[in-house]
Design a protein around this motif. Structure first.
Motif, PDB file in Angstrom:
ATOM      1  N   LEU A  99     -31.969  20.329 -36.434  1.00 50.62           N
ATOM      2  CA  LEU A  99     -32.419  20.253 -35.045  1.00 50.62           C
ATOM      3  C   LEU A  99     -32.025  18.869 -34.544  1.00 50.62           C
ATOM      4  N   ALA A 100     -31.033  18.816 -33.686  1.00 49.56           N
ATOM      5  CA  ALA A 100     -30.377  17.548 -33.331  1.00 49.56           C
ATOM      6  C   ALA A 100     -30.714  17.127 -31.907  1.00 49.56           C
ATOM      7  N   PRO A 101     -31.612  16.141 -31.754  1.00 42.81           N
ATOM      8  CA  PRO A 101     -31.898  15.644 -30.402  1.00 42.81           C
ATOM      9  C   PRO A 101     -30.656  14.997 -29.792  1.00 42.81           C
ATOM     10  N   VAL A 102     -30.346  15.367 -28.552  1.00 38.57           N
ATOM     11  CA  VAL A 102     -29.209  14.757 -27.861  1.00 38.57           C
ATOM     12  C   VAL A 102     -29.610  13.356 -27.393  1.00 38.57           C
ATOM     13  N   ASP A 103     -28.636  12.588 -26.956  1.00 40.88           N
ATOM     14  CA  ASP A 103     -28.897  11.202 -26.539  1.00 40.88           C
ATOM     15  C   ASP A 103     -29.955  11.117 -25.452  1.00 40.88           C
ATOM     16  N   ASP A 104     -29.952  12.051 -24.516  1.00 39.37           N
ATOM     17  CA  ASP A 104     -30.950  12.025 -23.434  1.00 39.37           C
ATOM     18  C   ASP A 104     -32.363  12.169 -23.977  1.00 39.37           C
ATOM     19  N   ALA A 105     -32.519  12.867 -25.096  1.00 45.45           N
ATOM     20  CA  ALA A 105     -33.843  13.029 -25.693  1.00 45.45           C
ATOM     21  C   ALA A 105     -34.365  11.689 -26.220  1.00 45.45           C
ATOM     22  N   PHE A 106     -33.495  10.919 -26.858  1.00 43.02           N
ATOM     23  CA  PHE A 106     -33.905   9.593 -27.326  1.00 43.02           C
ATOM     24  C   PHE A 106     -34.148   8.659 -26.147  1.00 43.02           C
ATOM     25  N   LEU A 123     -35.479  29.607 -26.657  1.00 42.97           N
ATOM     26  CA  LEU A 123     -36.012  29.047 -27.898  1.00 42.97           C
ATOM     27  C   LEU A 123     -36.672  27.694 -27.647  1.00 42.97           C
ATOM     28  N   MET A 124     -37.825  27.499 -28.285  1.00 35.52           N
ATOM     29  CA  MET A 124     -38.549  26.227 -28.214  1.00 35.52           C
ATOM     30  C   MET A 124     -38.778  25.713 -29.624  1.00 35.52           C
ATOM     31  N   PHE A 125     -38.570  24.426 -29.805  1.00 42.11           N
ATOM     32  CA  PHE A 125     -38.716  23.768 -31.106  1.00 42.11           C
ATOM     33  C   PHE A 125     -39.880  22.793 -30.976  1.00 42.11           C
ATOM     34  N   ASP A 126     -41.082  23.192 -31.429  1.00 43.85           N
ATOM     35  CA  ASP A 126     -42.316  22.511 -31.034  1.00 43.85           C
ATOM     36  C   ASP A 126     -42.324  22.461 -29.501  1.00 43.85           C
ATOM     37  N   GLY A 184     -27.339  25.910 -29.302  1.00 39.72           N
ATOM     38  CA  GLY A 184     -27.584  26.138 -30.723  1.00 39.72           C
ATOM     39  C   GLY A 184     -26.594  27.099 -31.344  1.00 39.72           C
ATOM     40  N   GLY A 185     -26.700  27.200 -32.657  1.00 40.04           N
ATOM     41  CA  GLY A 185     -25.762  28.030 -33.407  1.00 40.04           C
ATOM     42  C   GLY A 185     -24.429  27.346 -33.623  1.00 40.04           C
ATOM     43  N   VAL A 186     -24.390  26.024 -33.451  1.00 42.66           N
ATOM     44  CA  VAL A 186     -23.152  25.260 -33.644  1.00 42.66           C
ATOM     45  C   VAL A 186     -22.911  25.126 -35.151  1.00 42.66           C
ATOM     46  N   ALA A 220     -23.759  23.381 -42.321  1.00 42.20           N
ATOM     47  CA  ALA A 220     -25.026  23.482 -41.605  1.00 42.20           C
ATOM     48  C   ALA A 220     -24.861  24.231 -40.288  1.00 42.20           C
ATOM     49  N   THR A 221     -26.001  24.689 -39.775  1.00 43.22           N
ATOM     50  CA  THR A 221     -26.075  25.249 -38.429  1.00 43.22           C
ATOM     51  C   THR A 221     -26.896  24.291 -37.587  1.00 43.22           C
ATOM     52  N   VAL A 222     -26.355  23.878 -36.450  1.00 42.50           N
ATOM     53  CA  VAL A 222     -26.969  22.836 -35.629  1.00 42.50           C
ATOM     54  C   VAL A 222     -27.516  23.425 -34.340  1.00 42.50           C
ATOM     55  N   TYR A 223     -28.728  22.960 -33.982  1.00 41.79           N
ATOM     56  CA  TYR A 223     -29.338  23.301 -32.703  1.00 41.79           C
ATOM     57  C   TYR A 223     -29.588  21.997 -31.959  1.00 41.79           C
TER      58      TYR A 223
END
Length: 245
Positions: free
Chosen positions: A148-155, A212-215, A222-224, A229-232
């Motif tokens: 589960l990969a937070p994008v830069d905007d998330a940080f 889809l919600m992750f917490d 997603g599905g990358v 690995a599979t990345v969301y």
């Protein structure tokens, strides 16, 4: 004596007749009359037909071979299972190269993420750039995961003071990063549910498709696929209980 001579003469006569019969049969099979020519033509036609059938079989593709080729081509398409309302934005931002959908599929996940311009902060965090004591590259590249990969905007949404405090605490940073990693690869169709993370805590994933919600974080794309690995990509940084800022 006369009886023996007569018997011998009779046997010699029978033998001569038999030899003449065998000679006649041999001459008939090898003669150049119409019967012999017909047999040769039939043999040539049968040989030609057999050759054509053999070439046809060799040149044709069996149904199983065709299906295998099709299946392989489907598996090689890294965009086949993408899901998310912003996948098209990702494709426009990174249309080609190592950070694109096709490019990421060629490398293990930490390496692939490092090539994606949407994941620069996450890459810094897992590679020791934020804190030299926290380097998860070999771990992430060494097994199969769902990331589960937070994008830069998330940080960027995290207050700078809180982000700096997290970066200065190697244990807290490790806990947060490993909370984003689930052992094994899961497709968009099977990811919903509660999953134990590498951190040991459980992440809750709900909904389906673009919803889809992750917490509390939403799906970007997603599905990358990467090599292992599979990345969301998600729009929030997840915090396990006890590490929430």
């Amino acid at each position: 004596m006369k009886t023996q001579m007569r018997s011998t003469t009779t046997l010699l006569g029978i033998g001569a007749v038999a030899l003449l019969g065998l000679t006649a049969c041999g001459d008939g099979g090898g003669s150049g009359d119409s019967g012999g020519d017909g047999g040769g033509e039939t043999s040539q036609e049968e040989s030609s037909t057999a050759g054509e059938e053999s070439q046809g079989m060799e040149g044709s593709e069996s149904p199983s071979e065709g299906m295998e080729s099709s299946d392989e081509s489907g598996e090689m398409d890294p965009a086949a299972n993408l899901v998310g309302s912003q996948c098209s934005d990702y494709a426009e931002q990174v249309p080609e190269g190592d950070g694109s959908v096709a490019g990421m599929a060629q490398d293990p996940v930490a390496t692939a993420a490092s090539n994606n311009p949407m994941l620069t902060t996450l890459t810094d965090a897992v590679s020791g750039e934020l804190n030299e004591e926290v380097d998860l590259v070999d771990t992430l590249n060494g097994d199969e995961f769902t990331v589960l990969a937070p994008v830069d905007d998330a940080f960027a949404d995290i207050p700078e003071e809180d982000l700096n405090a997290l970066a200065e605490d190697p244990q807290a940073l490790t806990d947060v990063l490993t909370y984003h990693v689930i052992p094994g690869q899961m497709s968009p169709e099977e990811i919903a549910g509660e999953h134990e993370t590498v951190n040991g805590a459980t992440v809750t994933i709900e909904g389906e498709g673009e919803e889809l919600m992750f917490d509390d974080a939403g799906l970007v794309c997603g599905g990358v696929q990467t090599a292992n690995a599979t990345v969301y990509m998600i729009d929030g940084v997840l915090m396990p209980e006890g590490d929430e800022q």
